[in-house]
Write a protein that holds these residues in place. Structure first.
Motif, PDB file in Angstrom:
ATOM      1  N   ASP A 161     -44.232 -33.510 -23.851  1.00 60.97           N
ATOM      2  CA  ASP A 161     -45.931 -33.573 -23.429  1.00 60.97           C
ATOM      3  C   ASP A 161     -45.625 -33.298 -22.610  1.00 60.97           C
ATOM      4  O   ASP A 161     -45.111 -34.867 -21.536  1.00 60.97           O
ATOM      5  N   ALA A 184     -54.409 -24.077 -25.070  1.00 59.17           N
ATOM      6  CA  ALA A 184     -55.381 -23.773 -26.469  1.00 59.17           C
ATOM      7  C   ALA A 184     -55.015 -24.785 -26.634  1.00 59.17           C
ATOM      8  O   ALA A 184     -53.686 -25.590 -27.290  1.00 59.17           O
ATOM      9  N   ASP A 185     -55.879 -25.765 -27.536  1.00 55.61           N
ATOM     10  CA  ASP A 185     -55.530 -26.625 -28.276  1.00 55.61           C
ATOM     11  C   ASP A 185     -55.276 -28.444 -26.731  1.00 55.61           C
ATOM     12  O   ASP A 185     -54.387 -28.875 -27.076  1.00 55.61           O
ATOM     13  N   GLY A 186     -55.011 -28.061 -26.152  1.00 55.72           N
ATOM     14  CA  GLY A 186     -54.469 -29.259 -25.394  1.00 55.72           C
ATOM     15  C   GLY A 186     -53.535 -29.271 -24.683  1.00 55.72           C
ATOM     16  O   GLY A 186     -53.257 -29.350 -23.963  1.00 55.72           O
ATOM     17  N   LYS A 187     -53.364 -27.751 -25.292  1.00 52.24           N
ATOM     18  CA  LYS A 187     -51.756 -27.682 -24.487  1.00 52.24           C
ATOM     19  C   LYS A 187     -51.656 -25.898 -23.557  1.00 52.24           C
ATOM     20  O   LYS A 187     -52.566 -25.253 -23.831  1.00 52.24           O
ATOM     21  N   SER A 214     -51.400 -19.044 -21.757  1.00 52.19           N
ATOM     22  CA  SER A 214     -52.888 -18.898 -22.278  1.00 52.19           C
ATOM     23  C   SER A 214     -52.764 -20.878 -22.418  1.00 52.19           C
ATOM     24  O   SER A 214     -51.740 -21.291 -21.751  1.00 52.19           O
TER      25      SER A 214
END
Length: 78
Positions: free
Chosen positions: A34, A73-76, A71
């Motif tokens: 993370d 996407a989804d906070g990643k 990219s």
């Protein structure tokens, strides 16, 4: 003689435990990472195509790398 033997065994146990702890810390595979990029910029400003130039210098080696965001996407960030 018995106290020397016990001392040697105690030292051996400490050395083996330290080696095992070190191996665990360096060899464990941590697939879940993370990262918090807010220190670099606001998260909403991290978009595809953003480039990070990373320079590293040590006493013996100078190096660098270029990281490009492919990219988001989804906070990643990828």
């Amino acid at each position: 003689m018995d106290s020397k033997f016990i001392a040697i065994i105690a030292v051996a146990v400490v050395v083996v435990a330290a080696g095992g702890a070190g191996a665990f810390m360096f060899l464990k595979g941590d697939d879940k990472v993370d990262n918090d990029y807010t220190i670099l910029d606001d998260n909403k400003n991290i978009k595809e195509g953003l480039v990070f130039n990373v320079d590293s210098k040590t006493l013996k080696v100078n190096g660098g790398s270029k990281i490009v965001v492919t990219s988001v996407a989804d906070g990643k960030v990828y």
